[in-house]
Design a protein around this motif. Structure first.
Motif, PDB file in Angstrom:
ATOM      1  N   ARG A  27     -16.381   5.739  16.817  1.00 56.49           N
ATOM      2  CA  ARG A  27     -16.812   7.337  16.503  1.00 56.49           C
ATOM      3  C   ARG A  27     -14.975   7.675  15.999  1.00 56.49           C
ATOM      4  O   ARG A  27     -15.334   8.992  15.936  1.00 56.49           O
ATOM      5  CB  ARG A  27     -16.403   8.233  17.771  1.00 56.49           C
ATOM      6  CG  ARG A  27     -17.546   7.236  19.061  1.00 56.49           C
ATOM      7  CD  ARG A  27     -17.482   8.473  20.855  1.00 56.49           C
ATOM      8  NE  ARG A  27     -18.052   9.508  20.575  1.00 56.49           N
ATOM      9  CZ  ARG A  27     -19.408  10.138  20.871  1.00 56.49           C
ATOM     10  NH1 ARG A  27     -20.568   9.653  20.516  1.00 56.49           N
ATOM     11  NH2 ARG A  27     -19.337  11.583  20.545  1.00 56.49           N
ATOM     12  N   THR A  28     -13.936   7.246  16.174  1.00 54.85           N
ATOM     13  CA  THR A  28     -13.371   7.673  15.109  1.00 54.85           C
ATOM     14  C   THR A  28     -13.492   7.939  12.893  1.00 54.85           C
ATOM     15  O   THR A  28     -13.828   6.441  13.219  1.00 54.85           O
ATOM     16  CB  THR A  28     -12.120   7.053  15.585  1.00 54.85           C
ATOM     17  OG1 THR A  28     -11.402   7.104  16.983  1.00 54.85           O
ATOM     18  CG2 THR A  28     -11.016   7.415  14.780  1.00 54.85           C
ATOM     19  N   PHE A  29     -12.985   8.496  13.210  1.00 52.02           N
ATOM     20  CA  PHE A  29     -13.405   8.516  11.433  1.00 52.02           C
ATOM     21  C   PHE A  29     -11.886   7.567  10.337  1.00 52.02           C
ATOM     22  O   PHE A  29     -10.726   8.529  11.794  1.00 52.02           O
ATOM     23  CB  PHE A  29     -13.252   9.943  10.437  1.00 52.02           C
ATOM     24  CG  PHE A  29     -13.557   9.962   9.135  1.00 52.02           C
ATOM     25  CD1 PHE A  29     -11.953  10.141   8.736  1.00 52.02           C
ATOM     26  CD2 PHE A  29     -14.253   9.912   8.673  1.00 52.02           C
ATOM     27  CE1 PHE A  29     -11.363  10.347   7.297  1.00 52.02           C
ATOM     28  CE2 PHE A  29     -13.902  10.314   7.788  1.00 52.02           C
ATOM     29  CZ  PHE A  29     -12.675  10.250   6.524  1.00 52.02           C
ATOM     30  N   THR A  30     -12.244   7.124   9.412  1.00 55.34           N
ATOM     31  CA  THR A  30     -10.897   6.691   9.313  1.00 55.34           C
ATOM     32  C   THR A  30     -11.351   6.927   7.549  1.00 55.34           C
ATOM     33  O   THR A  30     -11.906   7.271   7.262  1.00 55.34           O
ATOM     34  CB  THR A  30     -11.788   5.297   9.195  1.00 55.34           C
ATOM     35  OG1 THR A  30     -12.100   4.283   9.118  1.00 55.34           O
ATOM     36  CG2 THR A  30     -10.968   4.636  11.335  1.00 55.34           C
ATOM     37  N   SER A  31     -10.501   6.834   6.558  1.00 57.42           N
ATOM     38  CA  SER A  31      -9.682   6.829   5.806  1.00 57.42           C
ATOM     39  C   SER A  31      -9.670   6.108   4.785  1.00 57.42           C
ATOM     40  O   SER A  31     -10.216   5.887   3.739  1.00 57.42           O
ATOM     41  CB  SER A  31      -8.776   7.670   5.674  1.00 57.42           C
ATOM     42  OG  SER A  31      -9.308   9.768   6.105  1.00 57.42           O
ATOM     43  N   SER A  32      -9.086   4.965   5.030  1.00 59.92           N
ATOM     44  CA  SER A  32      -8.027   4.131   4.240  1.00 59.92           C
ATOM     45  C   SER A  32      -8.598   2.533   5.375  1.00 59.92           C
ATOM     46  O   SER A  32      -8.586   2.777   6.261  1.00 59.92           O
ATOM     47  CB  SER A  32      -7.024   3.875   4.123  1.00 59.92           C
ATOM     48  OG  SER A  32      -6.353   5.221   3.821  1.00 59.92           O
ATOM     49  N   MET A  33      -8.654   1.478   4.459  1.00 62.76           N
ATOM     50  CA  MET A  33      -8.891   0.270   4.437  1.00 62.76           C
ATOM     51  C   MET A  33      -8.496  -0.787   3.854  1.00 62.76           C
ATOM     52  O   MET A  33      -8.460  -0.471   2.817  1.00 62.76           O
ATOM     53  CB  MET A  33     -10.745  -0.713   4.740  1.00 62.76           C
ATOM     54  CG  MET A  33     -11.864   0.164   5.485  1.00 62.76           C
ATOM     55  SD  MET A  33     -11.557   0.395   7.140  1.00 62.76           S
ATOM     56  CE  MET A  33     -12.506  -1.080   7.494  1.00 62.76           C
ATOM     57  N   GLY A  34      -7.805  -1.969   5.327  1.00 65.03           N
ATOM     58  CA  GLY A  34      -6.738  -3.083   4.148  1.00 65.03           C
ATOM     59  C   GLY A  34      -7.301  -4.306   4.599  1.00 65.03           C
ATOM     60  O   GLY A  34      -8.123  -4.438   6.240  1.00 65.03           O
ATOM     61  N   TRP A  35      -6.376  -5.410   3.773  1.00 72.04           N
ATOM     62  CA  TRP A  35      -6.603  -6.544   4.263  1.00 72.04           C
ATOM     63  C   TRP A  35      -5.280  -7.379   3.737  1.00 72.04           C
ATOM     64  O   TRP A  35      -4.893  -6.909   3.548  1.00 72.04           O
ATOM     65  CB  TRP A  35      -8.044  -7.602   3.101  1.00 72.04           C
ATOM     66  CG  TRP A  35      -9.474  -7.240   3.296  1.00 72.04           C
ATOM     67  CD1 TRP A  35      -9.956  -6.557   3.025  1.00 72.04           C
ATOM     68  CD2 TRP A  35      -9.909  -8.042   4.520  1.00 72.04           C
ATOM     69  NE1 TRP A  35     -11.359  -6.454   3.300  1.00 72.04           N
ATOM     70  CE2 TRP A  35     -10.898  -7.262   4.067  1.00 72.04           C
ATOM     71  CE3 TRP A  35     -10.576  -8.847   5.340  1.00 72.04           C
ATOM     72  CZ2 TRP A  35     -12.589  -8.193   4.933  1.00 72.04           C
ATOM     73  CZ3 TRP A  35     -10.629  -9.294   5.911  1.00 72.04           C
ATOM     74  CH2 TRP A  35     -12.545  -8.971   5.622  1.00 72.04           C
ATOM     75  N   ARG A  99      -6.919   5.618   9.792  1.00 70.42           N
ATOM     76  CA  ARG A  99      -7.411   7.296   9.758  1.00 70.42           C
ATOM     77  C   ARG A  99      -6.766   7.978   9.198  1.00 70.42           C
ATOM     78  O   ARG A  99      -7.316   9.117   8.716  1.00 70.42           O
ATOM     79  CB  ARG A  99      -6.814   8.266  11.539  1.00 70.42           C
ATOM     80  CG  ARG A  99      -7.178   7.020  12.220  1.00 70.42           C
ATOM     81  CD  ARG A  99      -7.544   8.250  13.883  1.00 70.42           C
ATOM     82  NE  ARG A  99      -5.614   8.535  14.005  1.00 70.42           N
ATOM     83  CZ  ARG A  99      -5.242   7.180  15.123  1.00 70.42           C
ATOM     84  NH1 ARG A  99      -5.819   6.714  15.866  1.00 70.42           N
ATOM     85  NH2 ARG A  99      -3.454   7.373  15.091  1.00 70.42           N
ATOM     86  N   ALA A 100      -5.767   8.150   8.588  1.00 67.17           N
ATOM     87  CA  ALA A 100      -5.328   8.906   7.541  1.00 67.17           C
ATOM     88  C   ALA A 100      -4.949   8.000   5.864  1.00 67.17           C
ATOM     89  O   ALA A 100      -5.568   6.388   5.909  1.00 67.17           O
ATOM     90  CB  ALA A 100      -3.956   8.831   7.685  1.00 67.17           C
ATOM     91  N   TYR A 101      -4.583   8.661   4.778  1.00 70.72           N
ATOM     92  CA  TYR A 101      -4.664   8.897   3.653  1.00 70.72           C
ATOM     93  C   TYR A 101      -3.300   8.689   3.042  1.00 70.72           C
ATOM     94  O   TYR A 101      -3.492   9.465   3.049  1.00 70.72           O
ATOM     95  CB  TYR A 101      -5.983   8.495   2.760  1.00 70.72           C
ATOM     96  CG  TYR A 101      -5.454   8.181   1.042  1.00 70.72           C
ATOM     97  CD1 TYR A 101      -5.269   8.575   0.162  1.00 70.72           C
ATOM     98  CD2 TYR A 101      -5.958   6.329   1.103  1.00 70.72           C
ATOM     99  CE1 TYR A 101      -4.584   8.568  -0.674  1.00 70.72           C
ATOM    100  CE2 TYR A 101      -4.801   6.722   0.065  1.00 70.72           C
ATOM    101  CZ  TYR A 101      -5.078   7.383  -1.055  1.00 70.72           C
ATOM    102  OH  TYR A 101      -4.668   6.655  -2.780  1.00 70.72           O
ATOM    103  N   ASN A 102      -2.554   7.609   2.767  1.00 71.04           N
ATOM    104  CA  ASN A 102      -1.327   7.872   2.045  1.00 71.04           C
ATOM    105  C   ASN A 102      -0.920   6.311   0.723  1.00 71.04           C
ATOM    106  O   ASN A 102      -0.907   5.295   1.268  1.00 71.04           O
ATOM    107  CB  ASN A 102       0.124   7.799   2.648  1.00 71.04           C
ATOM    108  CG  ASN A 102       0.888   8.372   2.557  1.00 71.04           C
ATOM    109  OD1 ASN A 102       1.385   7.448   1.044  1.00 71.04           O
ATOM    110  ND2 ASN A 102       1.752   9.484   2.922  1.00 71.04           N
ATOM    111  N   ARG A 103      -1.260   6.232  -0.149  1.00 72.27           N
ATOM    112  CA  ARG A 103      -1.517   5.521  -1.106  1.00 72.27           C
ATOM    113  C   ARG A 103       0.206   4.888  -1.680  1.00 72.27           C
ATOM    114  O   ARG A 103       0.309   3.487  -1.437  1.00 72.27           O
ATOM    115  CB  ARG A 103      -1.321   6.164  -2.667  1.00 72.27           C
ATOM    116  CG  ARG A 103      -0.010   6.943  -3.274  1.00 72.27           C
ATOM    117  CD  ARG A 103      -0.528   7.260  -4.436  1.00 72.27           C
ATOM    118  NE  ARG A 103      -0.935   6.510  -4.914  1.00 72.27           N
ATOM    119  CZ  ARG A 103      -1.335   5.885  -6.933  1.00 72.27           C
ATOM    120  NH1 ARG A 103      -1.549   6.759  -7.265  1.00 72.27           N
ATOM    121  NH2 ARG A 103      -0.725   5.162  -7.970  1.00 72.27           N
TER     122      ARG A 103
END
Length: 125
Positions: A27-35, A99-103
């Motif tokens: 149910r939690t919104f996420t902004s970024s995904m990584g491998w 949850r966040a996005y920060n490049r």
């Protein structure tokens, strides 16, 4: 909470290809995904990341031109297409969600809030 389930790992010969999948639920919104990946006796390292909203991608230098990260928003799934695999790509590959996005922080493990259990990729000669 977010649950991440990786799949697609296995044994492949050098020069071959594999595609990993990471299905996200919760149910939690996420902004970024990584491998990330961790080889035996080595620290976990960043491989690739993607932003859900616009598909912006980021790669480690060691995989640029060989690996491609992509996402399917409708399926809440992120993929890692791995081509021209090398022996040194052998590792456990982990999917992670933030949850966040920060490049500036996408390559840092501590930036991510949720982790999958990992999937083994073994490249043989």
């Amino acid at each position: 909470q977010v649950q991440l389930v990786e799949s697609g790992g296995g044994l492949v010969q050098a020069g071959g290809s594999l595609r990993l999948s990471c299905a996200a639920s919760g149910r939690t919104f996420t902004s970024s995904m990584g491998w990330f990946r961790q080889a035996p006796k080595k620290e976990r390292e960043f491989v690739a990341a993607i932003r859900w909203s616009d598909g912006s991608t980021y790669y480690a230098d060691s995989v640029k031109g060989r690996f491609t990260i992509s996402r399917d928003n409708a399926k809440n799934t992120v993929y890692l297409q791995m081509n021209s695999l090398k022996l040194e790509d052998t590792a456990v590959y982990y999917c992670a969600a933030a949850r966040a996005y920060n490049r500036d922080y996408l390559k840092a493990q501590r930036f991510y809030d949720y982790w999958g259990q990992g999937t083994q990729v073994t490249v043989s000669s």
